[in-house]
Design a protein around this motif. Structure first.
Motif, PDB file in Angstrom:
ATOM      1  N   ARG A 153      20.138  -4.926 -20.558  1.00  0.00           N
ATOM      2  CA  ARG A 153      20.459  -4.832 -19.136  1.00  0.00           C
ATOM      3  C   ARG A 153      21.527  -3.768 -18.949  1.00  0.00           C
ATOM      4  O   ARG A 153      22.514  -3.722 -19.691  1.00  0.00           O
ATOM      5  N   TRP A 179      22.065  -3.607  -8.264  1.00  0.00           N
ATOM      6  CA  TRP A 179      20.889  -3.287  -9.064  1.00  0.00           C
ATOM      7  C   TRP A 179      21.237  -3.045 -10.529  1.00  0.00           C
ATOM      8  O   TRP A 179      22.265  -2.455 -10.849  1.00  0.00           O
ATOM      9  N   ASP A 192      16.399  -5.295 -11.674  1.00  0.00           N
ATOM     10  CA  ASP A 192      16.856  -6.566 -11.137  1.00  0.00           C
ATOM     11  C   ASP A 192      17.775  -6.266  -9.958  1.00  0.00           C
ATOM     12  O   ASP A 192      18.847  -5.681 -10.136  1.00  0.00           O
ATOM     13  N   GLN A 242      13.280  -9.102  -8.519  1.00  0.00           N
ATOM     14  CA  GLN A 242      13.030  -8.255  -9.683  1.00  0.00           C
ATOM     15  C   GLN A 242      11.704  -7.522  -9.552  1.00  0.00           C
ATOM     16  O   GLN A 242      10.732  -8.067  -9.015  1.00  0.00           O
ATOM     17  N   LEU A 302       9.127  -5.678 -12.196  1.00  0.00           N
ATOM     18  CA  LEU A 302       8.863  -5.539 -13.619  1.00  0.00           C
ATOM     19  C   LEU A 302       7.544  -4.812 -13.840  1.00  0.00           C
ATOM     20  O   LEU A 302       6.593  -4.959 -13.058  1.00  0.00           O
TER      21      LEU A 302
END
Length: 365
Positions: free
Chosen positions: A77, A84, A117, A123, A125
């Motif tokens: 992350r 964000w 995220d 989120q 993805l």
């Protein structure tokens, strides 16, 4: 924290990511590594399977066997601003040399995705992971190591997805688009299989968790196929309609409703699902099933029970025939947050099949 989440807190201790080792954590960037080593013994039992030698279904003896597999993954992350973050995850699994089949002994990707995220904005993805349909509905009854979650034809994790998921208070919403897959091969339940070329798919799921422990969910998933894709279904009597593989599959639609309830150390969940397979030049195949699951956690012990029942038919050709019909009893013991032992027993309801049992250990890091 919602009570629904608390209901599965003990099993979640053994999710690999929960035991991850943080390798780097500085200036808004984190990187961790996690994994699992799993060993289990399957007891001897007789099954009812198709024999290539006799060209018919017959009783088949399955010797007791110890099987093992391992998983390894990492997640990262990176903060982009106060809201964000960029996120990524990979996870692979491989079975030991003589465990399971040759397919399982290859290094197989479970999760590979990257995205963003946005905190309260949800989120985004991109890659391979579970679908919105599974996360919203099927996951509620998927609490066993082996013998649960078998009364549906969910196709497993899908590659090539673009996913959105968000959570606002008790309400959760997920949706995804599944891109083209030219080598589609699904045999998730053991009694149904689809192989061929998936053109595209869509998936959506919605959940609502009440403060008093009740959780409700609904999900829908649809896929289109081409290039002589085929379906095979095995019932209590043998191949559905006496056909080992039904060709020219064009579409597959799934929908499900699920509910769960948590009180103190108790967890209860139920799932009802229906699926329809459509073909070019052949009647529709319909599948329906329901699953029940329950657990009770006290100290290091978790007691579990469940029931799976599903059936399939060819429209205007056959009546519904059982594909799954069994109860499950299980016990888990947590030595700590990383190591557990468990056993499960399947009470078989189909004719010409034996009850089954398994026992295993699992170490997560």
């Amino acid at each position: 924290m919602k009570k629904t989440i608390l209901a599965i807190a003990i099993p979640a201790l053994f999710a690999s990511a929960a035991n991850a080792a943080v390798i780097y954590d500085k200036d808004g960037t984190t990187f961790d590594v996690y994994g699992r080593v799993h060993a289990q013994y399957y007891g001897e039992y007789d099954s009812y399977e198709f024999s290539d030698k006799t060209n018919q279904f017959e009783s088949t003896k399955n010797d007791g066997e110890l099987k093992t597999y391992a998983r390894l993954g990492w997640s990262g992350r990176m903060a982009l601003d106060s809201i964000w973050s960029g996120i990524a995850k990979t996870e692979w699994q491989i079975a030991s040399e003589n465990s399971y089949d040759a397919y399982a002994r290859e290094v197989k990707a479970r999760h590979i995705y990257a995205g963003f995220d946005g905190s309260q904005y949800g989120q985004f993805l991109f890659g391979q992971t579970e679908t919105a349909f599974y996360n919203a509905t099927v996951a509620k009854t998927d609490i066993f190591e082996d013998y649960g979650d078998l009364a549906n034809v969910y196709d497993g994790r899908q590659e090539g997805q673009a996913i959105y998921k968000g959570q606002w208070g008790g309400f959760g919403f997920q949706t995804g688009y599944i891109t083209n897959n030219g080598s589609y091969d699904s045999n998730y339940t053991g009694w149904s299989a689809v192989n061929g070329h998936m053109d595209k798919g869509y998936t959506v799921g919605a959940t609502y968790d009440f403060d008093f422990g009740l959780g409700l969910a609904a999900g829908y998933e649809t896929k289109s196929f081409e290039d002589k894709s085929a379906l095979g279904i095995t019932t209590e009597k043998g191949f559905l309609g006496g056909i080992d593989s039904i060709g020219n599959l064009t579409d597959k639609d799934d929908w499900a409703l699920a509910a769960s309830y948590t009180y103190a150390g108790f967890y209860f969940a139920g799932l009802y699902n229906e699926s329809k397979f459509k073909f070019d030049g052949f009647n529709d195949v319909k599948v329906r099933g329901y699953e029940l699951a329950a657990s009770y956690n006290v100290d290091a012990w978790t007691l579990m029970a469940g029931y799976n029942r599903s059936e399939a038919k060819i429209k205007n050709v056959t009546s519904y025939e059982d594909t799954t019909n069994h109860g499950v009893l299980g016990v888990q013991y947590a030595f700590n947050t990383k190591l557990k032992a468990y056993t499960e027993y399947k009470i078989q309801g189909l004719d010409d099949r034996d009850d089954e049992w398994t026992a295993g250990m699992q170490y997560n890091f």
